[in-house]
Design a protein around this motif. Sequence first.
Motif, PDB file in Angstrom:
ATOM      1  N   GLY A  69     -45.675  28.173 -17.350  1.00 21.96           N
ATOM      2  CA  GLY A  69     -45.792  27.400 -16.221  1.00 21.96           C
ATOM      3  C   GLY A  69     -44.622  27.128 -15.468  1.00 21.96           C
ATOM      4  N   ILE A  70     -44.852  25.931 -14.618  1.00 21.49           N
ATOM      5  CA  ILE A  70     -43.572  25.100 -14.153  1.00 21.49           C
ATOM      6  C   ILE A  70     -44.210  23.849 -13.434  1.00 21.49           C
ATOM      7  N   ASP A  71     -43.149  22.838 -13.263  1.00 20.28           N
ATOM      8  CA  ASP A  71     -43.662  21.607 -12.725  1.00 20.28           C
ATOM      9  C   ASP A  71     -42.671  21.239 -11.823  1.00 20.28           C
ATOM     10  N   LEU A  72     -43.199  21.513 -10.638  1.00 18.22           N
ATOM     11  CA  LEU A  72     -42.247  21.010  -9.529  1.00 18.22           C
ATOM     12  C   LEU A  72     -42.177  19.390  -9.233  1.00 18.22           C
ATOM     13  N   SER A  73     -43.318  18.578  -9.798  1.00 18.33           N
ATOM     14  CA  SER A  73     -43.494  17.394  -9.606  1.00 18.33           C
ATOM     15  C   SER A  73     -42.692  16.029 -10.180  1.00 18.33           C
ATOM     16  N   VAL A  74     -41.695  16.550 -11.084  1.00 19.22           N
ATOM     17  CA  VAL A  74     -41.029  15.547 -11.911  1.00 19.22           C
ATOM     18  C   VAL A  74     -40.134  14.793 -11.169  1.00 19.22           C
ATOM     19  N   GLY A  75     -39.755  15.129 -10.010  1.00 19.81           N
ATOM     20  CA  GLY A  75     -39.038  14.038  -9.355  1.00 19.81           C
ATOM     21  C   GLY A  75     -39.863  13.159  -8.847  1.00 19.81           C
ATOM     22  N   ALA A  76     -41.118  13.605  -8.221  1.00 14.96           N
ATOM     23  CA  ALA A  76     -42.103  12.533  -7.772  1.00 14.96           C
ATOM     24  C   ALA A  76     -42.436  11.520  -9.027  1.00 14.96           C
ATOM     25  N   VAL A  77     -42.430  11.857 -10.207  1.00 13.30           N
ATOM     26  CA  VAL A  77     -43.178  11.263 -11.418  1.00 13.30           C
ATOM     27  C   VAL A  77     -42.044  10.200 -11.804  1.00 13.30           C
ATOM     28  N   VAL A  78     -40.635  10.887 -11.382  1.00  8.59           N
ATOM     29  CA  VAL A  78     -39.501   9.830 -11.973  1.00  8.59           C
ATOM     30  C   VAL A  78     -39.590   8.728 -10.870  1.00  8.59           C
ATOM     31  N   ALA A  79     -39.710   9.035  -9.525  1.00 13.07           N
ATOM     32  CA  ALA A  79     -40.010   7.953  -8.616  1.00 13.07           C
ATOM     33  C   ALA A  79     -41.036   6.889  -8.616  1.00 13.07           C
ATOM     34  N   VAL A 233     -39.895   8.382 -18.597  1.00  6.34           N
ATOM     35  CA  VAL A 233     -38.686   7.916 -19.303  1.00  6.34           C
ATOM     36  C   VAL A 233     -37.330   7.985 -18.298  1.00  6.34           C
ATOM     37  N   ALA A 234     -37.466   9.197 -17.856  1.00  2.87           N
ATOM     38  CA  ALA A 234     -36.078   9.405 -16.924  1.00  2.87           C
ATOM     39  C   ALA A 234     -35.860   8.265 -15.769  1.00  2.87           C
ATOM     40  N   GLY A 235     -37.150   8.291 -15.069  1.00  2.00           N
ATOM     41  CA  GLY A 235     -37.272   7.366 -13.947  1.00  2.00           C
ATOM     42  C   GLY A 235     -37.057   5.841 -14.294  1.00  2.00           C
ATOM     43  N   LEU A 236     -37.282   5.609 -15.674  1.00  2.00           N
ATOM     44  CA  LEU A 236     -36.968   4.035 -16.035  1.00  2.00           C
ATOM     45  C   LEU A 236     -35.329   4.055 -15.929  1.00  2.00           C
ATOM     46  N   MET A 237     -34.739   5.152 -16.592  1.00  3.27           N
ATOM     47  CA  MET A 237     -33.387   5.054 -16.979  1.00  3.27           C
ATOM     48  C   MET A 237     -32.695   5.098 -15.573  1.00  3.27           C
ATOM     49  N   ILE A 238     -33.270   5.776 -14.536  1.00  2.00           N
ATOM     50  CA  ILE A 238     -32.451   5.912 -13.143  1.00  2.00           C
ATOM     51  C   ILE A 238     -32.727   4.627 -12.543  1.00  2.00           C
ATOM     52  N   SER A 239     -34.000   4.037 -12.437  1.00  2.34           N
ATOM     53  CA  SER A 239     -34.002   2.742 -11.681  1.00  2.34           C
ATOM     54  C   SER A 239     -33.401   1.531 -12.571  1.00  2.34           C
ATOM     55  N   SER A 240     -33.525   1.577 -13.576  1.00  2.00           N
ATOM     56  CA  SER A 240     -32.642   0.585 -14.543  1.00  2.00           C
ATOM     57  C   SER A 240     -31.253   0.476 -14.376  1.00  2.00           C
ATOM     58  N   ASN A 241     -30.625   1.960 -14.177  1.00  5.42           N
ATOM     59  CA  ASN A 241     -29.303   1.976 -13.939  1.00  5.42           C
ATOM     60  C   ASN A 241     -28.875   1.097 -12.646  1.00  5.42           C
ATOM     61  N   VAL A 242     -29.591   1.088 -11.715  1.00  4.69           N
ATOM     62  CA  VAL A 242     -29.132   0.409 -10.427  1.00  4.69           C
ATOM     63  C   VAL A 242     -29.953  -0.930 -10.131  1.00  4.69           C
ATOM     64  N   SER A 243     -30.690  -1.278 -11.134  1.00  6.64           N
ATOM     65  CA  SER A 243     -31.912  -2.421 -10.997  1.00  6.64           C
ATOM     66  C   SER A 243     -32.532  -2.384  -9.686  1.00  6.64           C
ATOM     67  N   SER A 244     -33.083  -1.326  -9.206  1.00  2.01           N
ATOM     68  CA  SER A 244     -33.746  -1.065  -8.047  1.00  2.01           C
ATOM     69  C   SER A 244     -34.665   0.177  -8.218  1.00  2.01           C
ATOM     70  N   ALA A 245     -35.645   0.119  -7.331  1.00  2.00           N
ATOM     71  CA  ALA A 245     -36.507   1.465  -7.108  1.00  2.00           C
ATOM     72  C   ALA A 245     -36.617   1.851  -5.723  1.00  2.00           C
ATOM     73  N   ASN A 248     -38.221   6.781  -2.091  1.00  2.00           N
ATOM     74  CA  ASN A 248     -37.955   8.038  -1.321  1.00  2.00           C
ATOM     75  C   ASN A 248     -36.615   8.681  -1.796  1.00  2.00           C
ATOM     76  N   ASN A 249     -35.732   8.362  -2.498  1.00  2.00           N
ATOM     77  CA  ASN A 249     -34.469   8.900  -3.185  1.00  2.00           C
ATOM     78  C   ASN A 249     -34.462   9.181  -4.515  1.00  2.00           C
ATOM     79  N   ALA A 250     -35.246   8.243  -5.233  1.00  2.00           N
ATOM     80  CA  ALA A 250     -35.095   8.337  -6.815  1.00  2.00           C
ATOM     81  C   ALA A 250     -35.601   9.697  -7.154  1.00  2.00           C
ATOM     82  N   GLY A 251     -34.893  10.342  -8.360  1.00  2.00           N
ATOM     83  CA  GLY A 251     -35.342  11.585  -8.537  1.00  2.00           C
ATOM     84  C   GLY A 251     -35.271  12.678  -7.492  1.00  2.00           C
ATOM     85  N   LEU A 252     -34.771  12.655  -6.381  1.00  2.00           N
ATOM     86  CA  LEU A 252     -34.895  13.675  -5.287  1.00  2.00           C
ATOM     87  C   LEU A 252     -34.114  15.016  -5.754  1.00  2.00           C
TER      88      LEU A 252
END
Length: 349
Positions: A69-79, A233-245, A248-252
């Motif tokens: 399979g393949i998963d194209l939705s991981v960026g959206a899940v990150v956000a 978990v990756a979404g938590l890392m990305i948002s916590s790194n900049v202390s914001s959510a 639109n652009n997170a995990g793009l």
Amino acid sequence: MTNLLRHRLFWPLAILALLLLGNLAFTPGFFSIQLRDGHLYGSLIDILRLSAPLVLVALGMTVVIATGGIDLSVGAVVAIAGALACLRISEQDNQQSVSVVLLAVGLALLGSLLLGLWNGFLVAAVGIQPIIATLILMVAGRGIAQLITGGQIITITSDPYRLIGAGYWLTLPFSVLIAVVVTAIAVTLTRRTALGLLIEAVGGNPRASRLAGIRSRRLIVSAYVFCGLCAGVAGLMISSNVSSADGNNAGLLIELDAILAVVIGGTALAGGRFSIAGTVLGAVIIKTLDTTIYTIGITPETTLLFKAVVVIVLCLAQSPAFRNRVFARRRHPDPPAPTASAPKLEVPA
């Protein structure tokens, strides 16, 4: 020597070494690592820290691709994961509370698991093609993330939450330690048990695996759930790194880098055999390449072109068919074509 050249990790390691040496040519202290205030600092540490979210997303993508399979939705899940956690924390009066952060993290991970379960249900139970099933969540999920954030960037001031993506523990970035633990768990489950063999069987020959009694639907659903969890978990890392959510652009476009890391690592997109070590190496190569681009001062107009050229060279170097065509002819030149001799006439007695 020939066996070494044929190893699936040789060429990615060679490319990574070249990229690191190229950085050393432009930055003399590129390999220096310093210990300040109990934390390790340096360019190599920065590369590992930036690679951690991509490593997690690529690990989940590896398991999904191994099932065919393949998963194209991981960026959206990150956000979505980052938006859920930051929204929960922002609504609390005491953002420094560890219990508040743990509840927010649990909510985000639960949402990620449900999103992965949704993808697995569409693929395994409904029978929708993976690229279409995950494309639905890729589009809708980005809208869900913006609905959660109200179309705005949610900013928080929580030190315990910042630890996930920007904090340090045991002198190393905490995000790197999380990536190491998840990778170790994935390796243990897929290489120390029969789970890895079952996944490869489902991805390599689904019909034969069903005839052999393997419950392929459960494995496929589990693969998408694991992928969703890793993206969360990756979404938590990305948002916590900049202390914001930022919904639109997170995990793009992180899904494209994750697929590229899987391919660089030697996992076939058709499914079947996979390499977790290769995937981790591929993710580190991508982030090293991004660092190299900034280090050598490539203009923004040619950044994507340069990255594409390096990726093409890496993929060609990994291709056994390409190497055989280029190098085999030099080692074994084609023999000259035999000349046709005139037929002998037999004179009857």
